[in-house]
Scaffold this motif. Sequence first.
Motif, PDB file in Angstrom:
ATOM      1  N   THR A   1       0.722   3.629  -3.339  1.00  0.00           N
ATOM      2  CA  THR A   1       0.213   4.981  -3.133  1.00  0.00           C
ATOM      3  C   THR A   1       1.210   6.024  -3.615  1.00  0.00           C
ATOM      4  O   THR A   1       0.832   7.022  -4.244  1.00  0.00           O
TER       5      THR A   1
ATOM      6  N   MET B   1      -2.937   5.724   1.541  1.00  0.00           N
ATOM      7  CA  MET B   1      -2.235   4.513   1.971  1.00  0.00           C
ATOM      8  C   MET B   1      -3.137   3.641   2.829  1.00  0.00           C
ATOM      9  O   MET B   1      -3.168   2.405   2.677  1.00  0.00           O
TER      10      MET B   1
ATOM     11  N   LEU C   1      -5.731   1.944   0.602  1.00  0.00           N
ATOM     12  CA  LEU C   1      -5.138   0.843  -0.159  1.00  0.00           C
ATOM     13  C   LEU C   1      -4.775  -0.320   0.744  1.00  0.00           C
ATOM     14  O   LEU C   1      -4.883  -1.488   0.343  1.00  0.00           O
ATOM     15  N   TRP C   2      -4.312  -0.037   1.953  1.00  0.00           N
ATOM     16  CA  TRP C   2      -4.009  -1.122   2.891  1.00  0.00           C
ATOM     17  C   TRP C   2      -5.259  -1.943   3.179  1.00  0.00           C
ATOM     18  O   TRP C   2      -5.207  -3.178   3.218  1.00  0.00           O
TER      19      TRP C   2
ATOM     20  N   SER D   1       0.826  -1.207   0.000  1.00  0.00           N
ATOM     21  CA  SER D   1       0.000   0.000   0.000  1.00  0.00           C
ATOM     22  C   SER D   1       0.861   1.259   0.000  1.00  0.00           C
ATOM     23  O   SER D   1       0.518   2.253  -0.642  1.00  0.00           O
TER      24      SER D   1
ATOM     25  N   CYS E   1      -7.863  -0.005  -8.403  1.00  0.00           N
ATOM     26  CA  CYS E   1      -7.362   0.866  -7.333  1.00  0.00           C
ATOM     27  C   CYS E   1      -6.746   2.168  -7.861  1.00  0.00           C
ATOM     28  O   CYS E   1      -6.898   3.215  -7.208  1.00  0.00           O
TER      29      CYS E   1
END
Length: 289
Positions: free
Chosen positions: A145, A252, A255-256, A141, A218
Amino acid sequence: MTSLTSLHNSLSPLLTPAHPSFPFAPIDVIGAMRLSSVINWIATGVFDPPSTPSNKGKRSVATKKARASIWQELAGLMIVVFGGETFLSLCTGSTPSWLVTPNITLLFCVVHIIQTRTSFSRLLPSKPSLLFELFMAIPDSIGRTLLLTRFSIIPLLYPTSSKSLPVTPASLILVPFILAVPFASIAFSTFNFFQPSLNLTTPAELKPKGWMLVDTWCPLLISPLFLTLIGPVEGWNFGLGWEENEGVLACMIVLWICFTGRAIYNFGYEKEHLIELFGKSQYGKKKIE
């Protein structure tokens, strides 16, 4: 938002080189090792469908899967890493980074050779697992990012050359997507660079349900999210006015969550997988009639 800024600042050791003689940030090394591991799993057939024996009752003989040459794998690796940047450089008439300095090229190539062609490969996971993917969701992530924000959107907003692309909503969305998706698809699925022979196939993203791949959608999520958090900026006329560091860290975290969900869906949504994660693989096995 002070907590987000301080948390972002705490990541600085991961994002800056540890020593002037080693011009690579730890996140670069982790990213190179991660990409090489995925390529190695593909090249060794970890994701291949299980083969069914043709002759029942006969003793099966294990055969080692043939893999592509190191030069073919390195060519595919370079397409993944620099394909999008090279395409955008051709569009603007600028020089891609790999022609300016060979540092990143050497890093990714050397890491892949060490991880796949030396005895060091025995120390790495031979296949993905729930625990490993949950752990890797954090650096994944962070690196993704940075690619979708600091290395794509920020250079558009603050150009240092007259050859930069115009700042429009389309360019702010498409540039991160181009850097992250199409050329990785070319190397991994369209031409199968990590198989012994190159075969032209339909990209995974264009197959049924291909749009559901996390790596595909994403970039289309993170770019508008980041712009909305830091906007209004040139080319994006609305937003919350956050600092860039705050927006990067928020992306971040998003996305994590996405990568963690992917790991659980792929490797841990069944009861047996979760039990095995806690070291109780013998408990809860289905009874074989």
